[in-house]
Design a protein around this motif. Structure first.
Motif, PDB file in Angstrom:
ATOM      1  N   SER A 125       0.882  -1.044  -0.035  1.00 57.30           N
ATOM      2  CA  SER A 125      -0.044  -0.034   0.004  1.00 57.30           C
ATOM      3  C   SER A 125       0.785   1.435  -0.075  1.00 57.30           C
ATOM      4  O   SER A 125       0.643   2.225  -0.495  1.00 57.30           O
ATOM      5  N   SER A 134       4.210   1.488  -1.175  1.00 55.46           N
ATOM      6  CA  SER A 134       5.229   1.325  -2.044  1.00 55.46           C
ATOM      7  C   SER A 134       4.626   1.464  -3.529  1.00 55.46           C
ATOM      8  O   SER A 134       5.307   1.253  -4.527  1.00 55.46           O
ATOM      9  N   SER A 135       3.255   0.912  -3.644  1.00 56.00           N
ATOM     10  CA  SER A 135       2.626   0.787  -4.969  1.00 56.00           C
ATOM     11  C   SER A 135       1.407   1.919  -5.067  1.00 56.00           C
ATOM     12  O   SER A 135       0.226   1.625  -4.630  1.00 56.00           O
ATOM     13  N   PRO A 136       1.701   2.869  -5.705  1.00 55.19           N
ATOM     14  CA  PRO A 136       0.500   4.021  -5.665  1.00 55.19           C
ATOM     15  C   PRO A 136      -0.674   3.482  -6.696  1.00 55.19           C
ATOM     16  O   PRO A 136      -1.812   4.032  -6.742  1.00 55.19           O
ATOM     17  N   TRP A 137      -0.238   2.414  -7.478  1.00 54.58           N
ATOM     18  CA  TRP A 137      -1.447   2.001  -8.623  1.00 54.58           C
ATOM     19  C   TRP A 137      -2.545   1.378  -7.748  1.00 54.58           C
ATOM     20  O   TRP A 137      -3.490   0.922  -8.504  1.00 54.58           O
ATOM     21  N   HIS A 187      -4.289   2.505  -5.223  1.00 60.23           N
ATOM     22  CA  HIS A 187      -5.055   3.362  -4.644  1.00 60.23           C
ATOM     23  C   HIS A 187      -6.167   3.917  -5.789  1.00 60.23           C
ATOM     24  O   HIS A 187      -5.424   4.304  -6.888  1.00 60.23           O
TER      25      HIS A 187
END
Length: 172
Positions: free
Chosen positions: A40, A42-45, A47
Motif C-alpha cells: 500500500s 510502495s505501490s501507488p497504483w 489506490h
C-alpha cells in the motif's frame, strides 16, 4: 539422570539444526504478514479515487471491456475488487502481469509484473528456496522438530520439586 542427558543432547543439536530454518521462516513470515501494508505504501497504483458522480463500482464486464480495449488479444482470467478507494485487480491468462483498473472509471491504472519481491519471501517461507517437493519436506520436518523441542525443553526446565521458594526462582 541418563534420560535428562540424552534429552539435553538432542535438544541442543536438533535446536541448532531446526532453529536456523525456523528463524528464516519467522523472518519471511513477518514480511509476508505486512505484505498488504508494504504494498500500500510502495505501490501507488493500488489506490483509486472515487469520482463525484460514481458511488458504486462498475460491473466486471465494464472493466473487462476496458482491458480488452487497452490490451487487445489478451484474455482476462479473473477480476478482484479490494474495497473502497482501491483499484480492481485483473489477471491475464498465460501472463505474469496483473492489470490494475480504477473500479469507478474503468481506466487502466497500471500493468505490473506478477513476480515481485514478495514471491521471493513466499518461496523462502514455504520451500526455503529449494525445489517445491524437497523444500516442503524440509520446512515441515523442521517445524515438527521445533515442536518436539518445545516439549523436550519443558522436560529439561521442569523442576523435580515444586516448593514455593524453588517455583519462585524458576518462574522469575
Amino acid at each position: 539422570m541418563v534420560f535428562k542427558k540424552i534429552n539435553a543432547w538432542f535438544h541442543l543439536w536438533l535446536g541448532l539444526a531446526s532453529g536456523i530454518i525456523v528463524f528464516i521462516l519467522s523472518i519471511t513470515g513477518c514480511v509476508l504478514v505486512f505484505k498488504q501494508e508494504i504494498k500500500s505504501i510502495s505501490s501507488p497504483w493500488l489506490h483509486a479515487r472515487k469520482t463525484i458522480d460514481a458511488d458504486q463500482f462498475l460491473p466486471p464486464s465494464v472493466l473487462y471491456k476496458s482491458v480488452q480495449k487497452t490490451l487487445p488479444g489478451k484474455e482476462v482470467e479473473s477480476v478482484w475488487y479490494y474495497g473502497e478507494n482501491r483499484t480492481a485487480q485483473l489477471t491475464i491468462h498465460e501472463s505474469d502481469s496483473i492489470v490494475y483498473v480504477n473500479p469507478y472509471t474503468a481506466n487502466v491504472v497500471a500493468m505490473v509484473d506478477h513476480e515481485d519481491i514478495f514471491h521471493f519471501f513466499e518461496d523462502g517461507h514455504y520451500y526455503m528456496w529449494l525445489p517445491e517437493k524437497i523444500g516442503h519436506q524440509v520446512v515441515g520436518w523442521a517445524t515438527f522438530i521445533f515442536f518436539f523441542l518445545l516439549i523436550s525443553g519443558l522436560i529439561l526446565w521442569w523442576p523435580k520439586k515444586w516448593t514455593k521458594k524453588h517455583a519462585s526462582r524458576v518462574l522469575k
